[in-house]
Design an enzyme around this catalytic site. Sequence first.
Site, mmCIF file in Angstrom:
data_model
loop_
_atom_site.group_PDB
_atom_site.id
_atom_site.type_symbol
_atom_site.label_atom_id
_atom_site.label_comp_id
_atom_site.label_asym_id
_atom_site.label_seq_id
_atom_site.Cartn_x
_atom_site.Cartn_y
_atom_site.Cartn_z
ATOM 1 N N HIS A 98 -15.444 25.308 -13.948
ATOM 2 C CA HIS A 98 -15.167 26.746 -14.060
ATOM 3 C C HIS A 98 -16.456 27.519 -13.855
ATOM 4 O O HIS A 98 -17.522 27.116 -14.311
ATOM 5 C CB HIS A 98 -14.537 27.091 -15.412
ATOM 6 C CG HIS A 98 -15.252 26.510 -16.591
ATOM 7 N ND1 HIS A 98 -15.121 25.199 -16.968
ATOM 8 C CD2 HIS A 98 -16.111 27.065 -17.472
ATOM 9 C CE1 HIS A 98 -15.860 24.965 -18.029
ATOM 10 N NE2 HIS A 98 -16.484 26.084 -18.357
ATOM 11 N N HIS A 100 -18.393 31.029 -14.544
ATOM 12 C CA HIS A 100 -18.412 32.217 -15.401
ATOM 13 C C HIS A 100 -18.958 33.392 -14.580
ATOM 14 O O HIS A 100 -19.982 33.258 -13.902
ATOM 15 C CB HIS A 100 -19.384 32.041 -16.569
ATOM 16 C CG HIS A 100 -19.046 30.954 -17.537
ATOM 17 N ND1 HIS A 100 -18.503 31.203 -18.771
ATOM 18 C CD2 HIS A 100 -19.199 29.604 -17.471
ATOM 19 C CE1 HIS A 100 -18.344 30.058 -19.435
ATOM 20 N NE2 HIS A 100 -18.768 29.071 -18.664
HETATM 21 P P1 5GP Z 1 -18.182 26.129 -20.929
HETATM 22 O O1 5GP Z 1 -19.020 26.129 -22.151
HETATM 23 O O2 5GP Z 1 -17.369 24.863 -20.803
HETATM 24 O O3 5GP Z 1 -18.944 26.475 -19.685
HETATM 25 O O4 5GP Z 1 -17.187 27.342 -21.104
HETATM 26 C C1 5GP Z 1 -15.881 27.225 -21.546
HETATM 27 C C2 5GP Z 1 -15.383 28.613 -21.805
HETATM 28 O O5 5GP Z 1 -13.982 28.565 -21.956
HETATM 29 C C3 5GP Z 1 -15.955 29.256 -23.076
HETATM 30 O O6 5GP Z 1 -16.659 30.427 -22.738
HETATM 31 C C4 5GP Z 1 -14.728 29.513 -23.926
HETATM 32 O O7 5GP Z 1 -14.791 30.749 -24.613
HETATM 33 C C5 5GP Z 1 -13.592 29.505 -22.911
HETATM 34 N N1 5GP Z 1 -12.331 29.045 -23.447
HETATM 35 C C6 5GP Z 1 -12.119 27.973 -24.259
HETATM 36 N N2 5GP Z 1 -10.824 27.847 -24.541
HETATM 37 C C7 5GP Z 1 -10.178 28.844 -23.893
HETATM 38 C C8 5GP Z 1 -8.799 29.223 -23.814
HETATM 39 O O8 5GP Z 1 -7.896 28.606 -24.388
HETATM 40 N N3 5GP Z 1 -8.521 30.320 -23.062
HETATM 41 C C9 5GP Z 1 -9.491 31.027 -22.407
HETATM 42 N N4 5GP Z 1 -9.112 32.093 -21.700
HETATM 43 N N5 5GP Z 1 -10.804 30.690 -22.456
HETATM 44 C C10 5GP Z 1 -11.138 29.609 -23.195
#
Ligand code: 5GP
Length: 139
Positions: A98, A100
Amino acid sequence: MSCIFCRIVAGEIPAEIVAREADAVAFLDVQPLADGHVLIVPRAHVPTIEELTPAGADALFRLVTRLAGPVREALGGEATTIGINNGEASGQTIPHVHVHIVPRRRGDGAGTIHTIFPRDVRQKLPQVGAAIRKALGSS
Ligand code: 5GP
Ligand code: ZN
């Protein structure tokens, strides 16, 4: 299907979707770092960026490109920070790649990509360049 992002893509759990394309979807991060914090994911379950197919990478980054301006403008931002935590050791918490996008404005108190890292450099640039070229299979 246990992957949260696969379930969002499939419409099994709710999310604030902002764009749907054939091979990629964008939705708001549920714990935004700023208003307009968007996540862009491939529809296919792919854990990290290096596992994307060329077509998957095209679709993902086309949607990132399409969204960057509108996300900034919609929230009155001046710029955006765009990033990927790529792999668990980097802090990736959801193993479905993903991207951001976070709107930014001067004086918002957030740092730059450079502020993530305590500088830790042990090798000279030519040595590092050679190692990467070797891994790529070029010289
Ligand atoms: P990472 O740390 O893996 O780069 O980011 C994962 C992101 O996914 C985090 O910013 C977190 O807030 C978001 N996230 C986690 N669970 C969910 C969810 O169920 N729905 C949405 N919309 N975002 C999520
Ligand atoms: Zn997934």
